[in-house]
Structure formats: structure tokens, C-alpha cells
Design a protein around this motif. Sequence first.
Motif, PDB file in Angstrom:
ATOM      1  N   ILE A  45       0.832  -1.200   0.000  1.00  0.00           N
ATOM      2  CA  ILE A  45       0.000   0.000   0.000  1.00  0.00           C
ATOM      3  C   ILE A  45       0.869   1.254   0.000  1.00  0.00           C
ATOM      4  N   GLY A  46       0.239   2.363  -0.316  1.00  0.00           N
ATOM      5  CA  GLY A  46       0.927   3.647  -0.313  1.00  0.00           C
ATOM      6  C   GLY A  46       0.172   4.635  -1.169  1.00  0.00           C
ATOM      7  N   ALA A  47       0.347   5.895  -0.880  1.00  0.00           N
ATOM      8  CA  ALA A  47      -0.305   6.943  -1.658  1.00  0.00           C
ATOM      9  C   ALA A  47       0.269   6.984  -3.068  1.00  0.00           C
ATOM     10  N   SER A  48      -0.412   7.664  -3.964  1.00  0.00           N
ATOM     11  CA  SER A  48       0.072   7.809  -5.329  1.00  0.00           C
ATOM     12  C   SER A  48       1.473   8.427  -5.317  1.00  0.00           C
ATOM     13  N   GLY A  49       2.393   7.819  -6.065  1.00  0.00           N
ATOM     14  CA  GLY A  49       3.762   8.307  -6.108  1.00  0.00           C
ATOM     15  C   GLY A  49       4.647   7.779  -5.005  1.00  0.00           C
TER      16      GLY A  49
END
Length: 280
Positions: free
Chosen positions: A35-39
Amino acid sequence: MTAITVSNLSKKYGNTCALDCVSLTLERGEMVALIGASGSGKSTLIRHIAGLETGDGRNGRVEILDTVSQRDGRLTGHVKRGAVSVLFQQFNLVGRLSVLTNVLIGLLGRVPRWRGTLGLFNAAEKDAARAALARVGIPQVAVQRSSTLSGGQQQRAAIARTLVQGAEILIADEPISALDPSSARRVMDVLADINTQDRITVLVSLHQVEYARRYCKRTIAMRNGAVVFDGPSTSLSNAFLAELYGSASEELVLPDAPEEQSAPVPAAVLPNRQPVFTTA
């Protein structure tokens, strides 16, 4: 035997650091969420693990099934063909071909090249493709053109192709990001089933954390190209994600996601100022 080992992998695009000395290990038979935010670097990491890109400089290393697949910015070509399958959010089916033929394409690395080029598959191979479609819950669409399927059906057909391929590792890059909640659950159910029943190692990049909580025992979280959390998905409370991702947590957490009883607390800070957490 480990399924995936990444050691000190870095990647820059101009002045942007996409991967910052990433190291991680997946054991065979695990189903792990990324998982992780965009970028944040998760798609870049997946492309490197899949052998679609190579890292920068020296010391970076990727091993697939205990075989070095890339080292010091170069691919080795030693990984068994067909051992890794990649599932993209765009489905990557040939729209004008039947669903059955798209699934049979998974055999191209295992049949003589001339048969694959001409699309000549025998009865046993077609039976295996039909069985794979039944396994993912869409046996009735075998003769349809793949372009006529819904997004969720196309993604399940792509998973059926993985089953026919005989892959030992499935890497899925946001496979449900373009799907409605009902279709997303069906796709995740299928991924969980093949992980449990076939012991296929699954690394799945997810845009919303709730699916990681629900389907994966372990989650790896990335931010600014670095791994900042690697642990039980049960530790991913809403409060933890808000602290870890700041305002970006709004795009990762479903509004009705339940709060956990205990939230992770800071344990240390990496040199690149990325926090690492452990459970309280």
C-alpha cells in the motif's frame, strides 16, 4: 525457499527518487498487500520485481524463487520462464479474441513456439483453460470476445490465464482500482482462493487499505520510495494510517473502516526521516 527477495534496490528518474534502498522478503505461499499513496513507489517496485525495469547503481539485487533475477542494474535472465505472472489494472486482454483464447495465451511459454504462433492448442490445453475459467467463476463466457466482458470479469479472466500459465508467483498492480466494490471483492476472493488452495505467492498493490486488512495477513507500506511499515495488517488502524500518511490517508482508508483496539506507536526514525512503527 523464499519467493521474492529485494535487497538495497534504488531507482531515480531524473531528480525524483522512486525507490530508496528498498529491502524486503516474501516467503513462498504468502499473500502480502503493498500500500501507499500515489507516487509512493509501489508500482515502480512491482515493475522491478517483475523484471520490467532494472535498478540503479551497484548493490541492488532481486531474487525470485532463490534465483537472482537482477543485480547491479542488470537482468540475469536466469528465472524460470512463466514462474512469475503480472496482473495489471488494465487487464491486458486482447479484445478481439475469445476469452478462452486469451486464457490459453498463458501457455505460450510452455508449448512449442510454432503452435503458439499459430494459436494451435490441443483438447487437453483447452480443457485446462475452461477449468481455470470455472475456477474463477466465469465458465459461461469462454466463447465471448473479451471486449464484451465487464471489468471484473476481464480481471478474473486474466487470473485464469495465470492459472493456466502455472505461475508460482502472482504480482498484481492495483488489480481492483478500476472496479466497483462488488467486482473488487470477487477479484480479491479469487486471489485469496488461489493463494490458499494453490499456494501461489501473491503480492498485491492496493489503493484502499480496507482490502489489505480484510484479505492479507501482512502489509508493506511505502512512502517516498521507502518501506516505512512491514507487519501485520491488523496493525493498520485508521489512526495509524492518518499519522503515517497525513492527508493522503483519505484516499487510502474507506470511510466505514473499523478502528482497531490498539494502534501502532512510533519505535524509531530512519535516516531518511521515514517513521517505522511497531504495535503497542
